[in-house]
Design an enzyme around this catalytic site. Sequence first.
Site, PDB file in Angstrom:
ATOM      1  CG  HIS A 130      -1.978  -1.021   1.212  1.00  0.00           C
ATOM      2  ND1 HIS A 130      -2.819  -1.238   0.151  1.00  0.00           N
ATOM      3  CD2 HIS A 130      -2.309  -1.956   2.151  1.00  0.00           C
ATOM      4  CE1 HIS A 130      -3.635  -2.256   0.435  1.00  0.00           C
ATOM      5  NE2 HIS A 130      -3.341  -2.710   1.634  1.00  0.00           N
ATOM      6  CG  ASP A 167      -2.900  -8.414   0.678  1.00  0.00           C
ATOM      7  OD1 ASP A 167      -2.128  -8.735   1.600  1.00  0.00           O
ATOM      8  OD2 ASP A 167      -3.917  -7.707   0.857  1.00  0.00           O
ATOM      9  CG  HIS A 169      -6.557  -5.337   1.788  1.00  0.00           C
ATOM     10  ND1 HIS A 169      -5.982  -6.216   2.689  1.00  0.00           N
ATOM     11  CD2 HIS A 169      -7.722  -4.920   2.338  1.00  0.00           C
ATOM     12  CE1 HIS A 169      -6.772  -6.320   3.757  1.00  0.00           C
ATOM     13  NE2 HIS A 169      -7.834  -5.542   3.568  1.00  0.00           N
ATOM     14  CG  ASP A 248      -4.927 -10.016   3.401  1.00  0.00           C
ATOM     15  OD1 ASP A 248      -4.679 -10.488   2.271  1.00  0.00           O
ATOM     16  OD2 ASP A 248      -4.658  -8.838   3.724  1.00  0.00           O
TER      17      ASP A 248
HETATM   18 ZN   LIG Z   1      -4.116  -7.184   2.731  1.00  0.00          ZN
END
Ligand SMILES: [Zn+2]
Length: 312
Positions: A130, A167, A169, A248
């Site tokens: 991120h 991931d 996200h 995740d």
């Molecule tokens: Zn994540």
Amino acid sequence: MTTAFYSHTDCHLHDMGAGHPECPQRLDAINDHVRAIGLDIALDFRDAPNATLEQIERAHTANYVLQLREFMEQVQAEGQPRSLDPDTVVCPGTWNAALRSAGAAVAATDDVLAGRASNAFCSVRPPGHHATRSETMGFCFFNNVAIAARHALDVHGLKRVAIIDFDVHHGNGTEDIIAGDERVLMASFFQHPLYPYSGAVPKGTNMVNVPIPPYTRGGEIRDIIEAMWMPRLEEFKPQMVFISAGFDAHREDDLGQLGLVEADYEWITQRLFALAARHSQGRIVSCLEGGYALSSLSRSVAAHLRVLAGLD
Ligand SMILES: [Zn+2]
């Protein structure tokens, strides 16, 4: 063949406070499980060096690195944690942990390209995907995978590398750094909508972004990978494969609502292992991103490592 396993005790010193899901115990859970199932004998454990600022600045602006360093020095002087954003806290150990995380990815890249390892996994934190060119975000400070990919391109002179991000996200930071850099093809899937609520519209033609609705199970995600990722990756013929390995999207992980299980991570890794064998002399550097349910995190990393080590 040798699978290098990079980590460092400094990665435990970054602690964002009680109850924060991105906690030092994540690395302990991975370490404990790898040893409990006897997988440690198949791995070569190596200590991560610190990344240099020159290496970090291949993915981040010099101004960002300077400001972050000054902020971290204040925190070290005060001895008290301070928040940079609602999710991301700096504590006195953060700077060293961040340097080790990025340094692991760079050293792993050097090792794999020099033949000192067939492939490598970096069991490090803070994670990176991120972190944009000039912003800290979502538990991330330095974009470990982007730094390593740029190191392979700019220092080792590779022409084409792939970044795979599984991931849950969206890896908005990596996209921010490498969108438009045609030497990189980034393939990712991510739950959408979900933090950071980006990715549905890719920022460059070198991005293969696949938003996935909540509650999608592993079988459907495998079909999506086969249809959306693999043809582009095969056509691109990467000379090296980097993985933003977040776990995740596991069905036991509460930070997302996707339904992957260990067998799915094994399958994805096998597909990437075969891709790397065909085009990249097997060269893979995988870096830990998310994964917050400690049991499913450690089991999923083990499934990933078994494939990297040639056991599955
Ligand atoms: Zn994540």
